[in-house]
Design a protein around this motif. Structure first.
Motif, PDB file in Angstrom:
ATOM      1  N   VAL A  63       0.810  -1.219   0.000  1.00  0.00           N
ATOM      2  CA  VAL A  63       0.000   0.000   0.000  1.00  0.00           C
ATOM      3  C   VAL A  63       0.840   1.264   0.000  1.00  0.00           C
ATOM      4  CG1 VAL A  63      -1.625   1.366   1.385  1.00  0.00           C
ATOM      5  CG2 VAL A  63      -2.015  -1.087   1.061  1.00  0.00           C
ATOM      6  N   LEU A  90      -7.557  -4.521   1.934  1.00  0.00           N
ATOM      7  CA  LEU A  90      -7.661  -3.101   2.279  1.00  0.00           C
ATOM      8  C   LEU A  90      -8.736  -2.851   3.334  1.00  0.00           C
ATOM      9  CD1 LEU A  90      -7.356  -1.344  -1.201  1.00  0.00           C
ATOM     10  CD2 LEU A  90      -5.751  -1.150   0.704  1.00  0.00           C
ATOM     11  N   LEU A 104      -3.510   7.331   1.424  1.00  0.00           N
ATOM     12  CA  LEU A 104      -3.596   6.088   0.663  1.00  0.00           C
ATOM     13  C   LEU A 104      -3.069   6.319  -0.751  1.00  0.00           C
ATOM     14  CD1 LEU A 104      -4.759   3.125   0.869  1.00  0.00           C
ATOM     15  CD2 LEU A 104      -6.742   4.028  -0.369  1.00  0.00           C
ATOM     16  N   VAL A 137      -9.332   4.289   2.507  1.00  0.00           N
ATOM     17  CA  VAL A 137      -9.921   3.371   1.532  1.00  0.00           C
ATOM     18  C   VAL A 137     -11.385   3.704   1.270  1.00  0.00           C
ATOM     19  CG1 VAL A 137     -10.549   1.593   3.232  1.00  0.00           C
ATOM     20  CG2 VAL A 137     -10.155   0.961   0.859  1.00  0.00           C
TER      21      VAL A 137
END
Length: 225
Positions: A63, A90, A104, A137
């Protein structure tokens, strides 16, 4: 011990969970890049994602690093890995990183990716738990549907309590929809129950009447495409 667990153990010697090194992209890239070239490491990553097991360090490597992002793009767009395997990790493997609130880097890829990055909204929105998901997310998921003109889908499938809590904790998440509410609709909001009433106003604005009523009453909205 599974191969990916051996990889996780190796990564534990390189960085810890909630380690602020992930906020320093060049430093984290320099740490991660050498090992991602190894075939065994790539195989272990695929094993981890396919098993839907937990490994916060492997996921953080993917990530928060540039080579990790590129590997995920390659797995989905070139190797045929279903994007839902990434989305599962995620949504469910981020608890060890939630306190850090790191940006992110995958945001643009999730929002703007082609059909291979699609997902069924009923599969993920009603499973959203802030403590378990990687920070950011939910913004990427909502923005993907907003961009597609389908903002009704996250509103339909997020649980009403979660929607209420998100409106309070993440005011930017549905800011365009809140701003667009008419004065007549906003007048229905009791300040003593602001976020609960705001959530219901958004449902009223974006869902068919019978579905909005069903969701508010807790009987469940009709699932529509």
């Amino acid at each position: 011990m599974s191969d990916f667990q051996l990889l996780d153990r190796m990564l534990s010697k390189m960085f810890q969970t909630n380690d602020k090194i992930v906020l320093d992209r060049p430093a984290f890239d320099a740490l991660i890049e050498p090992i991602l070239h190894k075939r065994s490491v790539r195989e272990n990553i695929h094993s981890y994602l396919s098993s839907q097991s937990t490994s916060p360090r492997i996921m953080a490597m993917l990530v928060y690093s540039t080579p990790g992002n590129e590997l995920l793009r390659e797995l989905v767009e070139e190797k045929g890995m279903p994007a839902r395997l990434l989305y599962s990790a995620l949504m469910l493997d981020g608890s060890n990183w939630s306190a850090l609130k790191a940006p992110l880097p995958l945001h643009d890829l999730i929002v703007n990716g082609g059909p291979l990055w699609d997902f069924a909204p009923e599969e993920w929105f009603d499973r959203y738990e802030p403590i378990n998901a990687f920070p950011g997310v939910i913004y990427a998921f909502v923005e993907r549907f907003r961009k597609a003109g389908r903002i009704d889908q996250p509103l339909r499938h997020l649980r009403l309590l979660d929607l209420t809590l998100l409106l309070e904790a993440e005011p930017g998440l549905f800011a365009p929809e809140v701003e667009a509410l008419s004065d007549d609709i906003k007048a229905l909001i009791n300040p003593d129950f602001h976020f609960d009433h705001l959530a219901k106003c958004l449902l009223r604005e974006h869902l068919p009447r019978e579905d909005a009523i069903a969701k508010v009453l807790g009987s469940g909205a009709v699932v529509r495409p």
